[in-house]
Enzyme design. Structure first.
Site, short mmCIF file in Angstrom:
data_model
loop_
_atom_site.label_atom_id
_atom_site.label_comp_id
_atom_site.label_asym_id
_atom_site.label_seq_id
_atom_site.Cartn_x
_atom_site.Cartn_y
_atom_site.Cartn_z
N PHE A 140 0.85 -1.19 0.00
CA PHE A 140 0.00 0.00 0.00
C PHE A 140 0.88 1.24 0.00
O PHE A 140 1.78 1.36 0.83
CB PHE A 140 -0.92 0.03 1.23
CG PHE A 140 -1.87 1.20 1.21
CD1 PHE A 140 -2.99 1.17 0.38
CD2 PHE A 140 -1.63 2.34 1.97
CE1 PHE A 140 -3.86 2.26 0.33
CE2 PHE A 140 -2.49 3.42 1.92
CZ PHE A 140 -3.61 3.37 1.10
N ASP A 225 9.16 2.73 1.40
CA ASP A 225 7.98 3.45 1.88
C ASP A 225 7.89 3.18 3.39
O ASP A 225 7.45 2.13 3.82
CB ASP A 225 6.73 2.95 1.16
CG ASP A 225 5.46 3.64 1.66
OD1 ASP A 225 5.50 4.27 2.74
OD2 ASP A 225 4.42 3.54 0.97
N LYS A 254 2.60 9.76 8.33
CA LYS A 254 1.92 9.26 9.53
C LYS A 254 2.53 9.76 10.86
O LYS A 254 2.22 10.86 11.29
CB LYS A 254 1.81 7.75 9.49
CG LYS A 254 0.82 7.28 8.40
CD LYS A 254 0.29 5.87 8.62
CE LYS A 254 -0.89 5.58 7.72
NZ LYS A 254 -0.59 4.83 6.51
#
Ligand code: PLP
Length: 405
Positions: A140, A225, A254
């Site tokens: 993702f 990532d 995040k």
């Protein structure tokens, strides 16, 4: 503001685009790892807003940084630079492999920048043919059209017309599947050191090492990532530091903002130089408010005490989950690292992660799922022992509720 307006879950269905299905409770305030809803009901937060609230809710250092900056300067655009952005960039560079930073507003935007940079770097240095991006099934990387195409779930990218081309998917933790695809036309391999949304699946060290070697052999960039794994979540500032494998580009978001939207792409000087004036940009990226908060996040988290505390918290989580499992036999294993853990449901409960998540909410605990078979925990890195133990009692009650239903 109208005093007669009824703000409840029904209003969501009335006025919001139906792409989300939020719970019926509406939290209104939080402190540390506790959150209260409109009816003053208290929840313990093991979800952290999906691995975002890295220092819990309303951490004094972050509130102070935000309030101080709010009184000074909110926004300039990138026509001008600003002090918080420069300070934050300097701290990120000093703490990592990187020489240069690009700021964005989210994980997807940081990845979008990373993928565009990889393509531009390859085009400048090698020519048009070198465009292929290799990523992994179940990965993702965000919800923009490029990032969702690089992501490994076709259901997220299908149904929106022609996709950006040149993207192929290999199998995570299977080096041979990468060898079968990679060539001198490959410009980048994109990988999460621990697949987050895909089910909290850690990369094997030999796999990441192998990707590094394949990239070096084929003049391709290795992009990590770390949007979910970054900023202390695994007990190191970035997960690559656990593996001893250094990427060429790293993306982070995040936990970086602790709840204030920010993302960043980190890279080395030779690669960064290809993102010349005018090639990419963002109106808000690197804005003073976000950067002031993120600076306080980095200052607070990047200390030996807090990072060691993440691993102590992991120990306690694992002990408590083992006790729950001894009693109820629901998991096959607990995967992940630090404060990013996934309890994998066994055969009997496969596909029912959401039932456990809903039961947890019933018992006053906010948890997460990562796919249908994994219950995910991504709490504050500085959650207290008391909150962990009490949260785990609520979790045990939730498991009992599902098992005995
Ligand atoms: C959440 C996530 C993203 C997307 O971040 P947004 O801020 O939602 O755009 C990208 N990559 C990974 C690994 C993530 O976990």
């Amino acid at each position: 503001m109208s005093t007669t307006m009824v703000v409840n879950r029904a209003l969501f269905d009335e006025v919001m685009v139906p792409n989300y299905a939020p719970a019926s409770v509406i939290p209104v305030r939080g402190q540390g790892s506790r959150v209260w809803d409109q009816n003053e009901r208290e929840y313990i937060d093991f979800a952290g807003g999906i691995a975002v609230s890295s220092l819990g809710h309303c951490h004094p250092a972050l509130v102070s940084a935000l309030k101080q900056q709010a009184d000074k300067l909110w926004h300039l655009s990138n026509v001008l630079t600003n002090e918080p952005a420069l300070r934050l960039a300097k701290k990120l560079v000093d703490a990592t492999f990187a020489d240069k930073v690009y700021f964005a507003n989210s994980g997807a935007e940081a990845n979008e920048a990373a993928f565009k940079l990889a393509r531009r770097w390859a085009l400048d240095k090698f020519g048009e043919h070198k465009q292929q991006i290799i990523s992994f099934g179940k990965s993702f990387h965000g919800r923009t059209f490029f990032t969702v195409t690089v992501g490994g779930q076709a259901s997220y990218s299908d149904g929106f017309g022609p996709k950006p081309g040149g993207v192929v998917h290999a199998e995570f933790n299977n080096l041979d599947s990468v060898k079968a695809l990679i060539s001198d036309n490959t410009c980048a391999i994109v990988v999460e050191p621990i697949q987050g949304e895909g089910g909290i699946i850690p990369a094997e060290p030999a796999f990441l090492q192998g990707l590094r070697e394949l990239c070096d052999q084929h003049n391709a960039l290795l992009v990590f990532d770390e949007v979910q794994t970054g900023v202390g979540r695994t007990g190191k500032l970035y997960a690559y530091m656990n593996y001893g494998v250094t990427p060429d580009i790293l993306t982070t978001a995040k936990s970086l903002g602790g709840g204030f939207p920010i993302g960043a792409m980190l890279t080395s000087n030779p690669i960064a130089s290809h993102l010349k004036v005018g090639t990419h940009g963002s109106t808000y990226g690197g804005n003073p408010l976000a950067c002031a908060v993120a600076e306080a996040v980095i200052d607070t988290i990047n200390t030996p005490e807090v990072l060691a505390g993440v691993l102590q918290n992991e120990q306690l989580f694992r002990e408590c989950l083992a006790e729950v499992n001894n009693q109820y036999q629901v998991f096959t294993e607990v995967r992940g690292q630090g404060m990013l853990l996934g309890a994998v449901l066994n055969e009997k409960y496969r596909g029912r992660a959401r039932d456990f998540f809903l039961a947890a909410a019933d018992q006053g605990l906010m948890a997460l799922v990562a796919g249908p078979d994994v219950i995910r925990f991504a709490p504050s890195l500085v959650i207290t022992e008391r909150d962990i133990r009490e949260g785990m009692q609520r979790f045990a009650a939730a498991v009992k509720q599902v098992v005995e239903a």
